[in-house]
Design a protein around this motif. Structure first.
Motif, PDB file in Angstrom:
ATOM      1  N   UNK A 169     -16.207   5.165   0.742  1.00 60.60           N
ATOM      2  CA  UNK A 169     -16.210   6.103   1.859  1.00 60.60           C
ATOM      3  C   UNK A 169     -17.467   5.896   2.686  1.00 60.60           C
ATOM      4  N   UNK A 170     -17.439   6.378   3.909  1.00 62.93           N
ATOM      5  CA  UNK A 170     -18.602   6.245   4.785  1.00 62.93           C
ATOM      6  C   UNK A 170     -19.756   7.126   4.289  1.00 62.93           C
ATOM      7  N   UNK A 171     -20.955   6.813   4.777  1.00 60.70           N
ATOM      8  CA  UNK A 171     -22.155   7.467   4.259  1.00 60.70           C
ATOM      9  C   UNK A 171     -22.181   8.967   4.524  1.00 60.70           C
ATOM     10  N   UNK A 172     -21.456   9.455   5.549  1.00 64.90           N
ATOM     11  CA  UNK A 172     -21.488  10.883   5.864  1.00 64.90           C
ATOM     12  C   UNK A 172     -20.295  11.642   5.286  1.00 64.90           C
ATOM     13  N   UNK A 173     -19.529  11.005   4.415  1.00 68.30           N
ATOM     14  CA  UNK A 173     -18.366  11.662   3.809  1.00 68.30           C
ATOM     15  C   UNK A 173     -18.839  12.838   2.951  1.00 68.30           C
ATOM     16  N   UNK A 174     -18.254  14.035   3.115  1.00 63.45           N
ATOM     17  CA  UNK A 174     -18.703  15.185   2.326  1.00 63.45           C
ATOM     18  C   UNK A 174     -18.580  14.979   0.819  1.00 63.45           C
ATOM     19  N   UNK A 175     -17.648  14.133   0.371  1.00 67.31           N
ATOM     20  CA  UNK A 175     -17.459  13.892  -1.050  1.00 67.31           C
ATOM     21  C   UNK A 175     -18.338  12.802  -1.616  1.00 67.31           C
ATOM     22  N   UNK A 176     -19.340  12.361  -0.848  1.00 68.19           N
ATOM     23  CA  UNK A 176     -20.214  11.274  -1.330  1.00 68.19           C
ATOM     24  C   UNK A 176     -21.044  11.696  -2.536  1.00 68.19           C
ATOM     25  N   UNK A 177     -21.140  13.001  -2.790  1.00 63.22           N
ATOM     26  CA  UNK A 177     -21.882  13.473  -3.958  1.00 63.22           C
ATOM     27  C   UNK A 177     -21.068  13.288  -5.242  1.00 63.22           C
ATOM     28  N   UNK A 178     -19.769  13.085  -5.105  1.00 67.53           N
ATOM     29  CA  UNK A 178     -18.944  12.698  -6.248  1.00 67.53           C
ATOM     30  C   UNK A 178     -18.846  11.186  -6.335  1.00 67.53           C
ATOM     31  N   UNK A 179     -18.612  10.523  -5.199  1.00 66.64           N
ATOM     32  CA  UNK A 179     -18.577   9.056  -5.160  1.00 66.64           C
ATOM     33  C   UNK A 179     -18.565   8.601  -3.720  1.00 66.64           C
ATOM     34  N   UNK A 180     -19.476   7.703  -3.389  1.00 61.74           N
ATOM     35  CA  UNK A 180     -19.446   7.049  -2.090  1.00 61.74           C
ATOM     36  C   UNK A 180     -18.803   5.668  -2.210  1.00 61.74           C
ATOM     37  N   UNK A 181     -19.018   5.030  -3.348  1.00 60.16           N
ATOM     38  CA  UNK A 181     -18.356   3.757  -3.642  1.00 60.16           C
ATOM     39  C   UNK A 181     -18.169   3.651  -5.146  1.00 60.16           C
ATOM     40  N   UNK A 182     -16.985   3.241  -5.556  1.00 58.24           N
ATOM     41  CA  UNK A 182     -16.714   2.946  -6.961  1.00 58.24           C
ATOM     42  C   UNK A 182     -15.982   1.616  -7.018  1.00 58.24           C
ATOM     43  N   UNK A 183     -16.480   0.710  -7.825  1.00 57.70           N
ATOM     44  CA  UNK A 183     -15.883  -0.612  -7.948  1.00 57.70           C
ATOM     45  C   UNK A 183     -15.745  -0.964  -9.422  1.00 57.70           C
ATOM     46  N   UNK A 184     -14.528  -1.280  -9.811  1.00 60.09           N
ATOM     47  CA  UNK A 184     -14.237  -1.736 -11.173  1.00 60.09           C
ATOM     48  C   UNK A 184     -13.483  -3.050 -11.071  1.00 60.09           C
ATOM     49  N   UNK A 185     -14.031  -4.106 -11.662  1.00 57.67           N
ATOM     50  CA  UNK A 185     -13.414  -5.429 -11.609  1.00 57.67           C
ATOM     51  C   UNK A 185     -13.254  -5.953 -13.031  1.00 57.67           C
ATOM     52  N   UNK A 186     -12.000  -6.129 -13.434  1.00 54.99           N
ATOM     53  CA  UNK A 186     -11.697  -6.554 -14.800  1.00 54.99           C
ATOM     54  C   UNK A 186     -10.776  -7.755 -14.760  1.00 54.99           C
ATOM     55  N   UNK A 187     -11.088  -8.760 -15.554  1.00 52.67           N
ATOM     56  CA  UNK A 187     -10.233  -9.942 -15.663  1.00 52.67           C
ATOM     57  C   UNK A 187      -9.926 -10.199 -17.133  1.00 52.67           C
ATOM     58  N   UNK A 188      -8.668 -10.527 -17.411  1.00 51.62           N
ATOM     59  CA  UNK A 188      -8.228 -10.883 -18.759  1.00 51.62           C
ATOM     60  C   UNK A 188      -7.945 -12.382 -18.800  1.00 51.62           C
ATOM     61  N   UNK A 189      -8.337 -13.020 -19.889  1.00 52.41           N
ATOM     62  CA  UNK A 189      -7.964 -14.408 -20.162  1.00 52.41           C
ATOM     63  C   UNK A 189      -7.122 -14.401 -21.438  1.00 52.41           C
ATOM     64  N   UNK A 190      -5.917 -14.980 -21.350  1.00 50.93           N
ATOM     65  CA  UNK A 190      -4.954 -14.893 -22.453  1.00 50.93           C
ATOM     66  C   UNK A 190      -4.404 -16.268 -22.840  1.00 50.93           C
ATOM     67  N   UNK A 191      -4.816 -16.832 -23.964  1.00 46.69           N
ATOM     68  CA  UNK A 191      -4.082 -17.970 -24.531  1.00 46.69           C
ATOM     69  C   UNK A 191      -2.702 -17.482 -24.998  1.00 46.69           C
ATOM     70  N   UNK A 192      -1.717 -18.361 -24.954  1.00 44.94           N
ATOM     71  CA  UNK A 192      -0.353 -17.916 -25.264  1.00 44.94           C
ATOM     72  C   UNK A 192       0.403 -18.959 -26.084  1.00 44.94           C
ATOM     73  N   UNK A 193       1.180 -18.470 -27.035  1.00 44.26           N
ATOM     74  CA  UNK A 193       2.087 -19.294 -27.824  1.00 44.26           C
ATOM     75  C   UNK A 193       3.455 -18.637 -27.795  1.00 44.26           C
ATOM     76  N   UNK A 194       4.483 -19.386 -27.442  1.00 44.85           N
ATOM     77  CA  UNK A 194       5.856 -18.881 -27.431  1.00 44.85           C
ATOM     78  C   UNK A 194       6.751 -19.860 -28.185  1.00 44.85           C
ATOM     79  N   UNK A 195       7.762 -19.304 -28.848  1.00 42.05           N
ATOM     80  CA  UNK A 195       8.646 -20.151 -29.659  1.00 42.05           C
ATOM     81  C   UNK A 195      10.068 -19.609 -29.602  1.00 42.05           C
ATOM     82  N   UNK A 196      11.028 -20.525 -29.453  1.00 42.31           N
ATOM     83  CA  UNK A 196      12.446 -20.158 -29.474  1.00 42.31           C
ATOM     84  C   UNK A 196      12.913 -20.034 -30.927  1.00 42.31           C
ATOM     85  N   UNK A 197      13.149 -18.817 -31.372  1.00 44.27           N
ATOM     86  CA  UNK A 197      13.691 -18.619 -32.714  1.00 44.27           C
ATOM     87  C   UNK A 197      15.131 -19.074 -32.793  1.00 44.27           C
TER      88      UNK A 197
END
Length: 495
Positions: free
Chosen positions: A138-166
Motif C-alpha cells: 500500500x502507499x505510504x499514506x494508507x491508514x492501514x499502514x500501521x498493520x502492514x504497508x508491505x508484506x512479501x512472502x516468497x516460497x519455492x519448492x524443489x521436488x525430485x520425483x519417481x513414478x511407476x506404472x503398477x
C-alpha cells in the motif's frame, strides 16, 4: 544558551528512555499472509482452470499437479519451463470518510521448471515451483499502514520425483520429497498514540491507570513516529504424492496430496527507522510531554527529537535486533476426473481442499540482544484460519496441426474469517475464469499461453489491530475490493 541546549538534549534522551518500551508496544503485525496460495504452475494447467489432476497436461507440470502422471509423458527426456505475470489490483474504502485507498502492488513473476525422463514403466524427474507466495503493498499514506504497508512472502519448492506404472497403461503411482526455501519481508508504521505510557510520574500527573496509551493525552490515532521492517528466511521439508488410473479408454481419475511444510524463520532482522512525519510533529507550549522530564523540554521540540536517540547506539530501536517467526504452509488434497470420449476433446473436473486450518496462530519472538538492552516484547497473533475448498472445471479441444484451445473456471472459498481480513491480504472468495492455447513449434517444441482473470465480490475488513475478544462487527471499518490479471507463457521441449 549552550547549557540550555545541552539540558534540552539530556531531557530528550531521558524522555526517550521512558518512551522506548512504549514504542515497542505499538501495534505489531508480522508477515502473515491471508490465503497466500498460488496455482500458477504451468500455462497448460492455468488454461484448463487447474482441473488437471485426473486429466493431466502433456508436460512436466504434472510433477506438481499429479506426480504419478509423469508416466503418461513421452518416452525419453522432456522439459517444461515458464513464468506467469501476476497483476493484483485492490482498494480499501473507509466507512467513516468514504476515502478510497488503492493498493500499490508490483507485478510479480512466479517461475516454474520441470524435467522428466521416462523409460518404459519408470519415470524420473525434478521440478521447481512456487505453490505459495504473497506481495501486498500500500502507499505510504494508507491508514492501514500501521498493520502492514508491505508484506512479501516468497516460497519455492524443489521436488525430485519417481513414478511407476503398477499396471501398464492403467495405474501409476508417484511422488517425492519436497525441499522448500521461504523468505519474508514486512514493513509497517508504528503509531505513537497506541504506545503505552510507561512514565509513572506522567501517569500520576494525569490520574491515568497503568497501561494507558498516549491517546489518553490527546495524541490522535495515526501519529506515525517510526517505521519497522522485518526480513527473514527459512527452510522446510515435506512430500508430494499422487496416483493416476485409466478406468476405461475414455475415463481417467487422479488424486494427489502435497504435505504441510513448516518454515521457521530463525534470526531474522528487525530494523527500526525514524519516520519523516515525526520531524514535522511539533510539541506546542503546554504539551504534557514537555514537562515530563527534568529539566523540561522547550516548546517547539519535535517528536523526532524525543524519540531519535533510541534509533542509535544503545537505544532500544537501534540496529541489531533479531526476530524469529513461523509460518505453516498448508497441505493440499486434490482429486479429479478426466473424460476423452469426445473426438479431439478433453473434459475435466477437480475438487481441491487446502488445509488452512493448520494456520491458527503466528508467533513473533524478538530475541535478546547480544550486548544486552531492551528488545520488543514477543507476542502471538491469532489467525484462526479455516480450510478452503475449490471446485474446478476445464476443457481442451485440439485442432488440425496440433493447435489446442483451452478454457476453464474455478471457484475457491476464502480461508480467512471475517475478523481477519486485513491489509496484509484482504482475502475473499474468488471466481477464476481461464483461457489458453497450445501452439506447436515443430516436432519437439511447443508454446503454451494462458490468461486468468480473478474476480471477487469484495469483502468487509479492518485496517487496525484487534484483541482476541473483539468480533468482526466491532473492528471491521471498511470495504476491500480485489481482482487480478494473470498472464502465463511456457515452453515445452522433447529431446
Amino acid at each position: 544558551m549552550q547549557q540550555r541546549a545541552h539540558a534540552g538534549r539530556r531531557a530528550a534522551r531521558a524522555l526517550a528512555l521512558a518512551l522506548a518500551a512504549a514504542a515497542l508496544w505499538a501495534p505489531w503485525s508480522p508477515a502473515a499472509a491471508q490465503g497466500f496460495g498460488l496455482n500458477e504452475i504451468g500455462s497448460c494447467a492455468i488454461g484448463r482452470g487447474f482441473a488437471v489432476t485426473g486429466a493431466p497436461c502433456d508436460d512436466a507440470s504434472v510433477l506438481y499437479w499429479n506426480p504419478a502422471a509423469a508416466t503418461t509423458l513421452a518416452r525419453g527426456l522432456s522439459a517444461y519451463g515458464g513464468v506467469s505475470a501476476v497483476q493484483v489490483r485492490g482498494s480499501f474504502t473507509a466507512d467513516a470518510t468514504r476515502r478510497r485507498d488503492a493498493g500499490d502492488v508490483p507485478v510479480e513473476f512466479p517461475p516454474f521448471l520441470g524435467v522428466n525422463w521416462r523409460n518404459g514403466r519408470l519415470a524420473l524427474g525434478v521440478a521447481g515451483y512456487v505453490p505459495y507466495g504473497l506481495t501486498s503493498q500500500w502507499r505510504d499514506d494508507f491508514p492501514g499502514r500501521f498493520a502492514a504497508q508491505r508484506a512479501s512472502l516468497q516460497t519455492i519448492y524443489v521436488q525430485p520425483n519417481v513414478a511407476f506404472e503398477l499396471v501398464p497403461g492403467r495405474l501409476s503411482v508417484g511422488g517425492g520429497p519436497v525441499f522448500g526455501h521461504s523468505s519474508l519481508e514486512l514493513r509497517q508504521a508504528l503509531d505513537f498514540s497506541a504506545s503505552p505510557i510507561t512514565s509513572a510520574p506522567l501517569l500520576a500527573a494525569f490520574g491515568l491507570p497503568a497501561g494507558s496509551t498516549y491517546a489518553a493525552l490527546g495524541y490522535a490515532e495515526g501519529t506515525e513516529f517510526a517505521r519497522a521492517q522485518i526480513e527473514g528466511s527459512g527452510t522446510g521439508f515435506g512430500y508430494n504424492l499422487g496416483a493416476f488410473a485409466r478406468v476405461s479408454d475414455a475415463l481417467s481419475v487422479g488424486v494427489r496430496y502435497l504435505s504441510e511444510v513448516r518454515f521457521d524463520y530463525e534470526e531474522g532482522e528487525a530494523t527500526f527507522t525514524p519516520s519523516p512525519a515525526a520531524a514535522g510533529y511539533v510539541l506546542q507550549a503546554g504539551n504534557p510531554l514537555l514537562g515530563a522530564t527534568t529539566p523540561a523540554l522547550p516548546a517547539g521540540t519535535t517528536l523526532a527529537t524525543i524519540t531519535g536517540p533510541q534509533f542509535t547506539g544503545a537505544g532500544a530501536l537501534a540496529p541489531g535486533q533479531l526476530v524469529s517467526s513461523r509460518i505453516d504452509h498448508p497441505a493440499q488434497f486434490q482429486v479429479g476426473v478426466g473424460f476423452t470420449g469426445i473426438r479431439n476433446a478433453t473434459l475435466s473436473a477437480d475438487y481441491a481442499l487446502i488445509r488452512w486450518s493448520s494456520f491458527q496462530e503466528l508467533p513473533v519472538t524478538f530475541l535478546p540482544r547480544a550486548g544486552g538492552g531492551a528488545s520488543p516484547p514477543s507476542r502471538t497473533i491469532i489467525e484462526n484460519y479455516e480450510d478452503s475448498h475449490s471446485v474446478r472445471v476445464g476443457g481442451e479441444y485440439r485442432l488440425a496441426g496440433g493447435l489446442a484451445g483451452r478454457a476453464g473456471f474455478s471457484y475457491a472459498t476464502s480461508p480467512a474469517p471475517d475478523e481477519t481480513v486485513t491489509p496484509l491480504l484482504p482475502d475473499m472468495d474468488r471466481y477464476n475464469v481461464n483461457v489458453g492455447v497450445g501452439i506447436p513449434l515443430g516436432a519437439r517444441l511447443a508454446l503454451d499461453a494462458a490468461y486468468l482473470r480473478v474476480e471477487t465480490e469484495g469483502r468487509r475488513g479492518r485496517t487496525g489491530e484487534r484483541t482476541a475478544a473483539q468480533t468482526a462487527e466491532q473492528v471491521n471499518n471498511g470495504f476491500y475490493a480485489l481482482n487480478a490479471n494473470i498472464f502465463s507463457l511456457s515452453l515445452k521441449a522433447r529431446f
